[in-house]
Write a protein that holds these residues in place. Structure first.
Motif, PDB file in Angstrom:
ATOM      1  N   PHE A 101      -3.589   5.849   7.154  1.00  0.00           N
ATOM      2  CA  PHE A 101      -4.148   6.369   5.902  1.00  0.00           C
ATOM      3  C   PHE A 101      -4.744   5.242   5.060  1.00  0.00           C
ATOM      4  CE2 PHE A 101      -3.850   7.063   1.362  1.00  0.00           C
ATOM      5  CZ  PHE A 101      -4.549   8.246   1.222  1.00  0.00           C
ATOM      6  N   ILE A 102      -4.004   4.158   4.910  1.00  0.00           N
ATOM      7  CA  ILE A 102      -4.472   3.032   4.082  1.00  0.00           C
ATOM      8  C   ILE A 102      -5.769   2.463   4.646  1.00  0.00           C
ATOM      9  CG2 ILE A 102      -3.939   0.677   3.355  1.00  0.00           C
ATOM     10  CD1 ILE A 102      -0.981   1.576   3.186  1.00  0.00           C
ATOM     11  N   LEU A 103      -5.836   2.311   5.968  1.00  0.00           N
ATOM     12  CA  LEU A 103      -7.049   1.792   6.597  1.00  0.00           C
ATOM     13  C   LEU A 103      -8.233   2.724   6.336  1.00  0.00           C
ATOM     14  CD1 LEU A 103      -8.449  -0.248   8.467  1.00  0.00           C
ATOM     15  CD2 LEU A 103      -7.683   1.158  10.411  1.00  0.00           C
ATOM     16  N   ALA A 104      -8.017   4.034   6.502  1.00  0.00           N
ATOM     17  CA  ALA A 104      -9.097   5.005   6.288  1.00  0.00           C
ATOM     18  C   ALA A 104      -9.544   5.031   4.829  1.00  0.00           C
ATOM     19  CB  ALA A 104      -8.644   6.401   6.723  1.00  0.00           C
ATOM     20  N   ALA A 105      -8.590   4.913   3.893  1.00  0.00           N
ATOM     21  CA  ALA A 105      -8.929   4.928   2.467  1.00  0.00           C
ATOM     22  C   ALA A 105      -9.794   3.730   2.089  1.00  0.00           C
ATOM     23  CB  ALA A 105      -7.655   4.947   1.625  1.00  0.00           C
ATOM     24  N   LEU A 106      -9.481   2.565   2.652  1.00  0.00           N
ATOM     25  CA  LEU A 106     -10.284   1.368   2.369  1.00  0.00           C
ATOM     26  C   LEU A 106     -11.685   1.484   2.970  1.00  0.00           C
ATOM     27  CD1 LEU A 106      -7.605  -1.423   2.910  1.00  0.00           C
ATOM     28  CD2 LEU A 106      -8.597  -0.706   0.725  1.00  0.00           C
ATOM     29  N   TYR A 135     -13.879  10.470   4.946  1.00  0.00           N
ATOM     30  CA  TYR A 135     -13.279  11.472   4.060  1.00  0.00           C
ATOM     31  C   TYR A 135     -12.253  12.287   4.844  1.00  0.00           C
ATOM     32  CZ  TYR A 135     -12.821  15.655   1.164  1.00  0.00           C
ATOM     33  OH  TYR A 135     -12.322  16.699   0.425  1.00  0.00           O
ATOM     34  N   GLY A 136     -12.636  12.732   6.047  1.00  0.00           N
ATOM     35  CA  GLY A 136     -11.702  13.490   6.873  1.00  0.00           C
ATOM     36  C   GLY A 136     -10.578  12.650   7.430  1.00  0.00           C
ATOM     37  N   SER A 178      -9.461   6.402  -5.172  1.00  0.00           N
ATOM     38  CA  SER A 178      -9.115   6.166  -3.766  1.00  0.00           C
ATOM     39  C   SER A 178      -8.189   4.969  -3.612  1.00  0.00           C
ATOM     40  CB  SER A 178     -10.392   5.943  -2.946  1.00  0.00           C
ATOM     41  OG  SER A 178     -11.174   7.118  -2.907  1.00  0.00           O
ATOM     42  N   LEU A 179      -8.434   3.924  -4.383  1.00  0.00           N
ATOM     43  CA  LEU A 179      -7.531   2.770  -4.362  1.00  0.00           C
ATOM     44  C   LEU A 179      -6.147   3.153  -4.880  1.00  0.00           C
ATOM     45  CD1 LEU A 179      -9.947  -0.041  -5.627  1.00  0.00           C
ATOM     46  CD2 LEU A 179      -9.083   0.282  -3.294  1.00  0.00           C
ATOM     47  N   LEU A 180      -6.129   4.071  -5.845  1.00  0.00           N
ATOM     48  CA  LEU A 180      -4.849   4.535  -6.384  1.00  0.00           C
ATOM     49  C   LEU A 180      -4.050   5.292  -5.327  1.00  0.00           C
ATOM     50  CD1 LEU A 180      -3.072   4.715  -8.913  1.00  0.00           C
ATOM     51  CD2 LEU A 180      -4.323   6.802  -9.551  1.00  0.00           C
ATOM     52  N   THR A 181      -4.735   6.010  -4.428  1.00  0.00           N
ATOM     53  CA  THR A 181      -4.015   6.733  -3.368  1.00  0.00           C
ATOM     54  C   THR A 181      -3.220   5.783  -2.474  1.00  0.00           C
ATOM     55  OG1 THR A 181      -5.861   6.662  -1.782  1.00  0.00           O
ATOM     56  CG2 THR A 181      -5.788   8.535  -3.292  1.00  0.00           C
ATOM     57  N   ILE A 182      -3.749   4.578  -2.275  1.00  0.00           N
ATOM     58  CA  ILE A 182      -3.049   3.597  -1.428  1.00  0.00           C
ATOM     59  C   ILE A 182      -1.725   3.192  -2.061  1.00  0.00           C
ATOM     60  CG2 ILE A 182      -3.182   1.258  -0.476  1.00  0.00           C
ATOM     61  CD1 ILE A 182      -6.208   1.650  -0.250  1.00  0.00           C
ATOM     62  N   TRP A 183      -1.730   2.991  -3.377  1.00  0.00           N
ATOM     63  CA  TRP A 183      -0.494   2.650  -4.083  1.00  0.00           C
ATOM     64  C   TRP A 183       0.500   3.807  -4.008  1.00  0.00           C
ATOM     65  CZ3 TRP A 183       1.367   4.682  -8.910  1.00  0.00           C
ATOM     66  CH2 TRP A 183       2.486   3.999  -9.409  1.00  0.00           C
ATOM     67  N   VAL A 184       0.002   5.041  -4.134  1.00  0.00           N
ATOM     68  CA  VAL A 184       0.886   6.208  -4.105  1.00  0.00           C
ATOM     69  C   VAL A 184       1.510   6.392  -2.731  1.00  0.00           C
ATOM     70  CG1 VAL A 184       0.970   8.727  -4.318  1.00  0.00           C
ATOM     71  CG2 VAL A 184      -0.342   7.385  -5.965  1.00  0.00           C
ATOM     72  N   VAL A 185       0.703   6.296  -1.660  1.00  0.00           N
ATOM     73  CA  VAL A 185       1.205   6.612  -0.327  1.00  0.00           C
ATOM     74  C   VAL A 185       2.289   5.638   0.129  1.00  0.00           C
ATOM     75  CG1 VAL A 185      -0.356   5.242   1.147  1.00  0.00           C
ATOM     76  CG2 VAL A 185       0.387   7.516   1.893  1.00  0.00           C
TER      77      VAL A 185
END
Length: 417
Positions: A299-304, A335-336, A403-410
């Protein structure tokens, strides 16, 4: 001659050999039906985006009014998701699925019959009320029926329904809308939904495993238990950030491509066709990679990797169409790719006895986030006197920050089942 023990062993081995394929076939059939239901549910939702330019022209509505048309579905789904959380875990998953899907099919038929903007909003509210809960129940069934070590791959296959909708459904829908009227995609979708409903009645298995050790409790106590769970708070936080980042952008990709890049309404189908062709492969690949290398890591890789395409698609100047198609296709791939491990993580963050209720609440949060993001985006994007859209790039920057915030959350989310 074989001894009695050898015969028993041989028979047992033969039985085991027969049971494994049957189990695999049943699991495969379940995933196929869930994917078919997800296909119609996703197409019903996403078809509104490419129809945006045509609906804005036919109904003479502004970007803000179109944003409200998109968000009407999601706000309705959010309310229905909250209400369904009070009782959804008390029913056999099959019965709940069939009832919701029947209501969704009727709502989609109502969209096809809507003669004006107001009644279309009403029909979208009805479709959203059933469709939003349906999406949550599909994930709950995956969580109940598929072991955790195969859940990422199963989620990827079901999520690939979005890709199939993009490859086949949206181009066909846009063609019918261009050649006949905007009503026709909804007629097609309603007819297909009723056919899939018949197949689901015949082939979906009874699913009562979540009721085996369930204790009948006050539904509001269940909601309270969900609300105070720190892990489930992080799961819903991931849903909010991930959904908001996407729906600040997605509703206005089609209007932007028509107004600023020069696509015709019919040519919009190429955006979704190429994006779908790519993601039907990458979503399943992402699911397998998530199972193998870890869902959080993928997930983190895809988000970046999603950040550059977000910035590119929202600030695209007039370019040749093939360049625009490359940019939008890369955008849809990443996105997917974020959603597959994210949904697998969220599904695994809750224990089975609360899964249906939590997934309904999570669907409520997801739809509310999508609706608010779409509605807010309608206030940011402005139409100039020449007909082009401006400030779309502002939304791109905001989506990247989220999107960067999602990395902190996950990184705070834990798997419990």
């Amino acid at each position: 001659m074989k001894s009695h023990n050898e015969e028993v062993t041989a028979i047992h081995a033969a039985d085991q050999h027969q049971l494994v394929p049957k189990k695999v076939i049943r699991e495969g059939l379940l995933i196929f039906i869930l994917a078919a239901i997800q296909f119609t549910h996703m197409m019903d939702f996403v078809i509104m985006m490419p129809l945006g330019p045509q609906l804005m022209r036919i109904f003479s509505i502004s970007p803000k009014e179109f944003g409200f048309l998109v968000s009407a579905y999601t706000f309705s789904a959010a309310i229905a998701g909250f209400l369904s959380a009070l009782f959804i875990d008390r029913f056999d998953r099959k019965k709940a699925m069939l009832a919701l899907y029947f209501g969704f099919a009727l709502g989609t038929l109502a969209c096809a019959l809507a003669p004006n903007y107001f009644l279309l909003i009403v029909a979208r509210v009805v479709a959203g009320a059933f469709g939003g809960v349906l999406g949550a129940l599909i994930l709950a069934v995956i969580g109940d029926a598929i072991p955790e070590n195969r859940r990422g791959a199963a989620t990827g296959k079901v999520m690939a329904a979005f890709s199939v909708a993009s490859i086949a459904g949206i181009p066909i829908g846009l063609y019918l809308a261009s050649e006949l009227s905007w009503h026709m995609p909804f007629y097609l979708l309603a007819g297909l939904s009723f056919l899939i409903l018949l197949a689901a009645i015949r082939f979906l298995p009874t699913m009562r495993g979540h009721l085996t050790n369930a204790v009948r409790t006050n539904p509001f106590r269940v909601l309270g238990e969900i609300a105070v769970s720190r892990n489930l708070q992080w799961a819903m936080g991931l849903t909010v950030t991930l959904t908001s980042a996407g729906f600040l952008i997605i509703p206005f990709i089609s209007p932007y491509m028509v107004a600023n890049i020069g696509f015709s309404e019919r040519e919009l189908s190429y955006i979704y066709m190429f994006g779908g062709l790519a993601t039907v492969v990458t979503s399943q690949l992402t699911g397998r990679m998530a199972d193998k290398f870890g869902k959080q890591r993928i997930f983190i890789l895809a988000a970046l990797l999603a950040i550059p395409p977000i910035l590119a698609v929202t600030s695209l100047p007039p370019v040749p169409h093939y360049v625009a198609l490359i940019v939008t296709t890369i955008f849809f791939i990443f996105y997917g790719a974020r959603f597959v491990p994210a949904m697998a993580l969220i599904t695994s963050s809750v224990e089975p006895r609360l899964r249906g209720s939590f997934m309904s609440i999570n669907s409520c949060v997801q739809q509310l986030s999508a609706g608010l993001a779409s509605f807010a985006a309608g206030f940011v994007v402005k139409e100039t006197a020449s007909g082009t859209l401006q400030h779309f790039n502002w939304l791109g920057v905001l989506a990247c920050v989220i999107s960067l915030l999602t990395i902190w959350v996950v990184r705070h989310l834990k798997t419990v089942s």
